[in-house]
Design a protein around this motif. Sequence first.
Motif, PDB file in Angstrom:
ATOM      1  N   LYS A 155      42.859  47.877  37.982  1.00  0.00           N
ATOM      2  CA  LYS A 155      42.038  46.648  37.996  1.00  0.00           C
ATOM      3  C   LYS A 155      41.299  46.257  39.386  1.00  0.00           C
ATOM      4  CE  LYS A 155      42.576  46.074  33.603  1.00  0.00           C
ATOM      5  NZ  LYS A 155      41.507  46.308  32.476  1.00  0.00           N
ATOM      6  N   GLY A 156      40.203  45.872  39.493  1.00  0.00           N
ATOM      7  CA  GLY A 156      39.602  45.594  40.817  1.00  0.00           C
ATOM      8  C   GLY A 156      39.063  46.638  41.600  1.00  0.00           C
ATOM      9  N   ASN A 157      38.972  46.484  43.075  1.00  0.00           N
ATOM     10  CA  ASN A 157      38.225  47.559  43.836  1.00  0.00           C
ATOM     11  C   ASN A 157      39.554  48.179  44.674  1.00  0.00           C
ATOM     12  OD1 ASN A 157      36.649  49.010  45.445  1.00  0.00           O
ATOM     13  ND2 ASN A 157      35.760  47.422  46.534  1.00  0.00           N
ATOM     14  N   VAL A 158      40.051  49.126  44.156  1.00  0.00           N
ATOM     15  CA  VAL A 158      40.975  49.723  44.685  1.00  0.00           C
ATOM     16  C   VAL A 158      40.692  50.826  45.927  1.00  0.00           C
ATOM     17  CG1 VAL A 158      43.393  51.129  44.403  1.00  0.00           C
ATOM     18  CG2 VAL A 158      42.307  49.379  42.372  1.00  0.00           C
ATOM     19  N   LYS A 159      41.332  50.699  46.956  1.00  0.00           N
ATOM     20  CA  LYS A 159      41.073  51.530  48.055  1.00  0.00           C
ATOM     21  C   LYS A 159      41.942  52.789  47.920  1.00  0.00           C
ATOM     22  CE  LYS A 159      39.433  47.937  51.203  1.00  0.00           C
ATOM     23  NZ  LYS A 159      39.389  47.426  52.571  1.00  0.00           N
ATOM     24  N   GLY A 160      41.508  53.945  48.604  1.00  0.00           N
ATOM     25  CA  GLY A 160      42.231  55.163  48.473  1.00  0.00           C
ATOM     26  C   GLY A 160      41.793  55.842  47.365  1.00  0.00           C
ATOM     27  N   GLU A 161      42.362  57.097  47.412  1.00  0.00           N
ATOM     28  CA  GLU A 161      42.064  58.080  46.526  1.00  0.00           C
ATOM     29  C   GLU A 161      43.211  58.155  45.510  1.00  0.00           C
ATOM     30  OE1 GLU A 161      43.776  60.496  49.855  1.00  0.00           O
ATOM     31  OE2 GLU A 161      42.101  59.095  49.404  1.00  0.00           O
TER      32      GLU A 161
END
Length: 445
Positions: free
Chosen positions: A203-209
């Motif tokens: 959920k949400g704006n997750v950073k990283g790949e």
Amino acid sequence: MATVDLDITYKQHSSLQQSSGIQQLVLAHQAEITEINNVPCFFWGNLTDPLTSSKCLLTLSKVVRSSFGPIPPSLRDPIVSAGTDQIRFEGFSSCNGVYARLDLLEDAIDGEFLASGTTNVDFNEPMLNALNAVKKTEKMVLGVGSKDVSISTDKGTVKEKKVTLPPRWIKGLTSVQLYLAGMEEKFRLNKIQVIQLFQAIPKGNVKGEFYLIQRANRFVLSPIASKDAVRIGGIQRLRLLEGILPYIQQLIVYQETNGESCSFVADFGNMRLTLSLSPDSYRGFSGEGNVLENMIQAVPDEWVMAVNSLLKSNELFDPTMLSIEHDVDFASMDTLTGSLSSIGLLGYDLAQQQHYYRRLPFKMERILSLNPRLKNAKRLLSTEAIEFIKKSPDYIEARVEGTGVKHTVIIQGDQSRCTCNWFTNHQGKRGLCKHILAVKMAAQS
């Protein structure tokens, strides 16, 4: 980066009209090419699966209206190609990091192709609201190109306003097919596996790949790379497909050979929707510059005119057959293929694993003017800022004038490197720097 915008004013308006339970969708078109504007209609006929078609068009519009970078959402106008018994809708997110294409195949449409061509189409809120209300039992008629002057639904009529198409939208068309052509199939997910995968997206704006991997009969997402995993940068961008999940028969996952970008092709049987993601949310397809090397050698106008007279929109581009049928050597045809791709005249169909021809709704010189690295390379060439130290068929070393410094360029076989900051920062992953381009152009001349 170029800052000039392409302003387009539609002479007619798109409309979605309802009469006796029949939905009639007419998409207004506008182009820089006079011949296109003189064509009143490219296609007119029924959509055999109006519910799935409308959901896919809404998904495409969702992509076009989204942005995952610093550029705010501003684009609302995908393009449409009609011809060869199919219709393709294409669009980019405002940040140009997401590319989407809806392919309405022969079984998805039942009508008449009055002409073949490509143009950008007008989407607006009243039409999208009406598309959202389409039911499975309704009949829906699609017309591409119209002289209609209004946008009508059962709730009233709306006038369409002037729209602006920024250069990055055009540049995206010249770049994305190079990524697609370098992809190979990795996974196939059935309906249940697709639902499970999307339930696992953080959920949400997750950073990283994240990495898509297969464990037994299940596909999972992991922040850790592993063998045969598909890298997905900006995982939240996958949520753009959530509106069509109940209708997907299977989802095919592709990845570029260097593991940078990936694509997801939702298969509905009679239509396909492709969602392609750039390597990361902050990287747009239009800014990569991978097409620049193909643009070093300009395509002769007579070649483009000849191909344009031979092929229709959406027709598969078979360079081998064209070489044989028209007595063109394979090396020249390879150059033509690369050059036509780099100026946006060829798209790439992952399902067919082949290029298709696209008639652009804007002039080619506009595309060539939107690449500052290429223009700067030509400027270096014209000012004689290049000095060759060594020059042989398989090895070139040169000095190129920079701002208060001389850069060293080395080209050895297919590998090239430069001492400038651009190459140091990107290591060739975002196209050639202007110094390498200039040296290659000088070597050819």
